[in-house]
Structures are given as structure tokens and as C-alpha cells.
Design a protein around this motif. Structure first.
Motif, PDB file in Angstrom:
ATOM      1  N   ASP A  85       0.852  -1.183   0.000  1.00 56.67           N
ATOM      2  CA  ASP A  85       0.000   0.000   0.000  1.00 56.67           C
ATOM      3  C   ASP A  85       0.891   1.237   0.000  1.00 56.67           C
ATOM      4  O   ASP A  85       2.116   1.122  -0.141  1.00 56.67           O
ATOM      5  CB  ASP A  85      -0.953  -0.013   1.199  1.00 56.67           C
ATOM      6  N   GLN A  86       0.305   2.419   0.155  1.00 52.82           N
ATOM      7  CA  GLN A  86       1.082   3.652   0.062  1.00 52.82           C
ATOM      8  C   GLN A  86       2.211   3.709   1.083  1.00 52.82           C
ATOM      9  O   GLN A  86       3.360   4.018   0.743  1.00 52.82           O
ATOM     10  CB  GLN A  86       0.171   4.872   0.240  1.00 52.82           C
ATOM     11  N   LEU A  87       1.901   3.398   2.346  1.00 54.86           N
ATOM     12  CA  LEU A  87       2.928   3.476   3.381  1.00 54.86           C
ATOM     13  C   LEU A  87       3.959   2.362   3.232  1.00 54.86           C
ATOM     14  O   LEU A  87       5.142   2.554   3.518  1.00 54.86           O
ATOM     15  CB  LEU A  87       2.284   3.439   4.762  1.00 54.86           C
ATOM     16  N   THR A  89       4.963   1.180   0.396  1.00 55.75           N
ATOM     17  CA  THR A  89       5.834   1.660  -0.681  1.00 55.75           C
ATOM     18  C   THR A  89       6.832   2.680  -0.148  1.00 55.75           C
ATOM     19  O   THR A  89       8.017   2.658  -0.509  1.00 55.75           O
ATOM     20  CB  THR A  89       4.990   2.282  -1.810  1.00 55.75           C
ATOM     21  N   ILE A  90       6.372   3.575   0.726  1.00 53.51           N
ATOM     22  CA  ILE A  90       7.261   4.567   1.329  1.00 53.51           C
ATOM     23  C   ILE A  90       8.354   3.878   2.131  1.00 53.51           C
ATOM     24  O   ILE A  90       9.542   4.223   2.025  1.00 53.51           O
ATOM     25  CB  ILE A  90       6.460   5.533   2.225  1.00 53.51           C
TER      26      ILE A  90
END
Length: 316
Positions: A85-87, A89-90
Motif C-alpha cells: 500500500d502507500q505506506l 511503498t514509502i
């Protein structure tokens, strides 16, 4: 033996969401200043929506140490569970940008990536509201000869013992390490974590750990000691290397009869204490991995910790 990397970290993979807040914000969300509270997915969403401007970066105690180690020029790898998810990926992007070899693929299913809302007040104190999410899904199947490899040292996080299969995966990682001539290091995480798992920590330190990195309160909880002198006396009978941080009192390194007392470095402005112990561990282990003296290891650790408390966030 030739080692694939110098340091492999195994820990909770958490994205730090850092923001400056005032005491009124802490009262509004019911957070005790300086505390670390576990929250639900819904609570995490609500707090995030109420926060002002924030900085998002990969975090978690041992992940911070691995990142700091790599930033110093060490070769490093990491095992921790994130979702795709976005986090997540971060988290993976941040670690890879430092040259850290991420050993697990992001999960397609399961809980969202863990995040810790690090709320920093004007005095530099941090209050953490943490949703553990995907990191609790790290399991025995993730610890294999292939994912562990043959590092010079592995660094395990005490919080791993809070995962359902955590104690077993820690023992499995240590067993693989022994077969590869790898040293086993343990970060005790916090004194409450030590109290929750006192017997298994005691056994692991006795049977498996070559290095322990901890603050003095964690060591006192482990040993049942009342102060630093009593703790040092107890540790003289052990072969395990202990690096004990003491905030403004510096640090003490103990390995059998060998002892190093390293004073703290005064700072002009304390900005954020987030990750001071993690940064110390990065510097100390970097020195150890490069075969420096214990005195030089302590100096490296102190330098890194001093730098990180004068800035926002746990990464130099």
C-alpha cells in the motif's frame, strides 16, 4: 567466512508519521505526554486526519538502526513485513534508497502497513500513537536460510517477541546465524517489553545473544538491578557484549572485565529525542562491524545519537 552484508535487521516495519503538536492536541486525543500507546486502524485514521503537516518516513527501532548503519557506509539488509500500500511503498523506497537490501516482498493481502504517529511537543518530547498492522504478520515462514543469508551480525528487536510467532522466529534466526558464523545482537526495545517477556529474554540473552544494545532502564529490568554499578557487576560474569545508553550520562560498554565509560556530548538545542537509542546502536554496531575498539564503537554511537537529537526524526 565471507559475509554477504555486515548487518541484517529483523523487526517491526513501521512508517513514522512525524508532526509538531502542542499539549492541547495531546489532551484532545487523550494521549499521555511521552507515552507510547497502541491504537486501532480506525483510531490511526482519525489521528492522521486531525494532524497538521507531517513528515512520513520508514521507521521502527531496528529499521532506524539499519538505515543509520547503511547511511554510515555499512552494508545492510532488512526483514520486516509491510503491505503493498502507500505506506508500505514509502517504507521500502526509503530503505532501498540507502542501499538496504529488502529481503521480503510487500504483502498483497492482510493488514495495512504499520504506522506510528510521532507527536513532538516544544520541549522535544515525543508521544507515539502506534498502529501495528502488517508488522504483526511477520512469521516463521519469513525466516529462512535464503532471507537471513550470511551477514556478519543480525540485529533482533525486542518488540518481535510481541508477534505471535516472534519468540520462535527469533530462535530460528539465531540458529541460522550460528550455522553461518553470524553474531546475534538484540535490542531490548523498552523496559515494559522486557517485563512482558522477562524469562524468554533472559534465556535468549544467555543462550543466543552475542551483543545486547539497551538503555539502562531496560538493563535494570532484565537483570533486576537497582543501578548501573550493580548492573555492571552482574555483567562482568558474562561473555555477552552489552552497550548500555544512559541519556545525559553517556554510555557504558561491558564485555567481561572490559569496561568503557563514554560521556555524552552536550548539545545547544534539543529538537527531538526520537531514535536517539537507535542512532547510538547504528554507530556502535558500525564500529563493531569494522573491527574497531569498544572505545571507538562507543564514540561512533555517541556521535550518531548526538546528531539525531538535534533534528526532527530518527534518521540523520
Amino acid at each position: 567466512m565471507t559475509h554477504s552484508v555486515q548487518l541484517l535487521g529483523i523487526s517491526n516495519a513501521i512508517v513514522d508519521v512525524l508532526a509538531h503538536v502542542d499539549d492541547g492536541f495531546l489532551r484532545h486525543i487523550g494521549a499521555e505526554p511521552g507515552s507510547m500507546t497502541l491504537i486501532s486502524k480506525d483510531q490511526a485514521r482519525e489521528i492522521y486526519g486531525q494532524m497538521g503537516p507531517a513528515t512520513e518516513m520508514s521507521g521502527g527501532s531496528v529499521a532506524n538502526t539499519v538505515a543509520g548503519f547503511a547511511n554510515l557506509g555499512g552494508t545492510a539488509a532488512y526483514i520486516g513485513k509491510v503491505k503493498a500500500d502507500q505506506l508500505g511503498t514509502i517504507f521500502n523506497h526509503d530503505m532501498r534508497s540507502l542501499g538496504v537490501d529488502i529481503r521480503l516482498k510487500a504483502a498483497q493481502k492482510g493488514a495495512p502497513t504499520a504506522r506510528s504517529h510521532v507527536l513532538i511537543t516544544e520541549d522535544g518530547q515525543r508521544t507515539m500513537q502506534t498502529y501495528l498492522g502488517a508488522c504483526l504478520e511477520l512469521g516463521l515462514a519469513d525466516i529462512t536460510a535464503e532471507t537471513v543469508g550470511a551477514p556478519k551480525a543480525i540485529l533482533l528487536e525486542g518488540y518481535v517477541w510481541d508477534i505471535e510467532e516472534g519468540p520462535e522466529l527469533a530462535k530460528k534466526a539465531a540458529s541460522i546465524a550460528r550455522q553461518n558464523g553470524t553474531a546475534v545482537a538484540l535490542s531490548l526495545s523498552d523496559s515494559l517489553c522486557v517485563e512482558r517477556h522477562l524469562q524468554t529474554f533472559t534465556d535468549f540473552v544467555r543462550d543466543d545473544a552475542d551483543i545486547v544494545v539497551a538503555d539502562e532502564e531496560e538493563v535494570y529490568a532484565l537483570l533486576g538491578s537497582a543501578g548501573i554499578e550493580e548492573a555492571v557487576d552482574a555483567l562482568r560474569a558474562r561473555d555477552t557484549l552489552f552497550a548500555i545508553t544512559r541519556s545525559e550520562n553517556g554510555s557504558v560498554i561491558v564485555r567481561g572485565d572490559e569496561q568503557v565509560v563514554q560521556p555524552a556530548t552536550p548539545v545547544d538545542e534539543l529538537v527531538d529525542t526520537t531514535g536517539a537509542g537507535d542512532a547510538y546502536a547504528a554507530g556502535f554496531l558500525y564500529g563493531w562491524a569494522n573491527d574497531l575498539s569498544l572505545s571507538h564503537c562507543a564514540q561512533f554511537g555517541t556521535f550518531c545519537a548526538t546528531r539525531v537529537i538535534q533534528q526532527l526524526g530518527a534518521r540523520i
